[in-house]
Design an enzyme around this catalytic site. Sequence first.
Site, short mmCIF file in Angstrom:
data_model
loop_
_atom_site.label_atom_id
_atom_site.label_comp_id
_atom_site.label_asym_id
_atom_site.label_seq_id
_atom_site.Cartn_x
_atom_site.Cartn_y
_atom_site.Cartn_z
N HIS A 267 0.87 -0.92 -0.22
CA HIS A 267 -0.32 0.45 -0.09
C HIS A 267 0.84 0.76 -0.31
O HIS A 267 0.53 1.90 -0.93
CB HIS A 267 -0.98 0.08 1.25
CG HIS A 267 -2.30 0.88 1.33
ND1 HIS A 267 -3.65 1.15 1.02
CD2 HIS A 267 -1.50 2.28 2.12
CE1 HIS A 267 -3.51 2.31 1.37
NE2 HIS A 267 -3.15 3.39 1.42
N GLU A 268 2.13 1.36 0.63
CA GLU A 268 2.59 2.77 0.57
C GLU A 268 3.69 3.08 -0.20
O GLU A 268 3.87 4.03 -0.85
CB GLU A 268 3.90 2.68 2.49
CG GLU A 268 2.74 2.64 3.31
CD GLU A 268 1.65 3.43 3.73
OE1 GLU A 268 1.67 4.83 3.20
OE2 GLU A 268 0.70 3.14 4.39
N HIS A 271 1.86 4.51 -2.79
CA HIS A 271 1.71 6.13 -2.82
C HIS A 271 2.72 6.48 -2.98
O HIS A 271 3.05 7.68 -3.51
CB HIS A 271 1.71 6.43 -1.14
CG HIS A 271 0.71 5.77 -0.93
ND1 HIS A 271 -1.01 7.15 -0.96
CD2 HIS A 271 -0.43 5.88 0.73
CE1 HIS A 271 -2.17 7.01 -0.45
NE2 HIS A 271 -1.75 5.97 0.50
N GLU A 297 -4.72 8.00 -3.00
CA GLU A 297 -5.43 6.64 -2.55
C GLU A 297 -6.00 5.52 -3.41
O GLU A 297 -5.68 4.19 -3.56
CB GLU A 297 -6.74 6.49 -1.24
CG GLU A 297 -6.52 5.30 -0.90
CD GLU A 297 -5.49 5.76 0.48
OE1 GLU A 297 -4.50 5.94 0.36
OE2 GLU A 297 -6.12 4.53 1.28
ZN ZN Z 1 -3.04 5.00 1.86
#
Ligand code: ZN
Length: 505
Positions: A267-268, A271, A297
Amino acid sequence: MSSHDRLAELTARLAAIHDLDKVVSLLLWDQDVMMPRGGAAARAEQVATLRRLAHEQFTAPETGRLLDELAPYAAQLPADSNEASLIRVARRDFDKARRVPADLRAEMSRTASLARAAWVDARAASDFPAFLPFLQKTIDLKRRYIECFEPTAEPYDVLLDDFEEGMTAADVRAVFEPFKQQIVPLIAAVAPVADRVSDGCLHGAFPVDRQREFCLSVVRRFGFTDEQWRLDPTVHPFETSLSVADIRITTRYYPDFLSPALFGIMHECGHGLYEQGIDPSLERTPLCRGASLGLHESQSRLWENLVGRSRAAWTFFYPALQRTFPDRLDGVDLETFYRAINKVEPSLIRVEADELTYGLHVILRFELEQEMIGGSLPLAELPDAWNARMKAYLGVDVPDAAKGVLQDVHWSLGFVGYFPTYTIGSIMSAQIWQSALADLPDLSEQFARGEFLALRHWLRDHLHRYGRKFTPRETLEKAAGTTAIDAGPYVAYLRAKFHDIYELG
Ligand code: ZN
């Protein structure tokens, strides 16, 4: 002074402000990753001082004068040029920043510090009444903040615009309502056959050092390099970037549960790939960041879920994972593992929610926020309203405020209007995915061979490189071919995936 000189002056001014912002990011990264606890008080002052300097520089009359003088020049430039975009975005930020008086800003910031501290204690004691006066003060300040702006269709629109530019509460409802109506029955359909999937194989001894090594081997395939990235442990994971060539991601490892770090790091990383993919010519400008929280997101969710929880990606990664944790996974086949990482289980805590139920946690907060700001929900009744909706949407009983209304930090910090961006992001991720798949129809075959860079390059070309040059809608159009946020592709994806996994027929 020529327009060229004025633009150079504005650019230099904004670059210095950008530097201050990035130094704040570094101080905050250090605070959460490195700093001994004793540094907290001094660090709060350091951050406040730098933020004040940046704000003063930006809202100074000199910035306004340059923007005024450059307006005719900007009108002659191509709208998609870096220069015109810089002037346009800076103008918008300047006008918004100037509307809020310094004393209100100071009061909001002071209240956030106090309310956050009160929230930490209230959550630990599961004591909503202890937090209530701080929430009341926060909501009162939000109303004063809203009054600083031109009237909008609904007061909530002003708050939302700070996180998802140009979106209104009505826009969000138009996306969320049909989404909710299709997801609630899907969750209900899974409930009676919940035991078809077990995530038992993800629990047990997973030594942290081996988790770290394996997770690194995954994100290296996505684009993580030691030259430009760092991965560090922290309590509340986040991503931050100090430049397009200095990306910091963090995670939290659980020695007895594999999922949080594994999917948290993906997830990170999503980003981080967005930040890293921004065109270097935008470096040290206000355009060098994501176009909105929702679009940011969309990238983290895309890598975490559409890639990271796919059967295709694990076709490649799973043998290596089995070799890393033979004690746990030797007798577990790929299909069992794939189902385990996609297990649906309505639960109390948003940040632990699975892909299918997550959106309802967000919609519930979005609904309650509007009612709090609009005044139709007395704040003292918030826990009851929360619990009733958790029952209606997810079928779960909330045992106490700590596992209910007090679980998130956002409201204590004054972040009202932030929550919807999580699910807006998930919805956009499926739209962007669909568009990528049209150009790269063999993505699954590529993933199964361990190849992820074609997707990353596609995302850079169609989305990342633009940074914040365009509005979120314009940016979505470049990536997904439409300005309309549409839950259709996301619902179709969820339905197909969970019908398959739970054999719903
Ligand atoms: Zn996030």
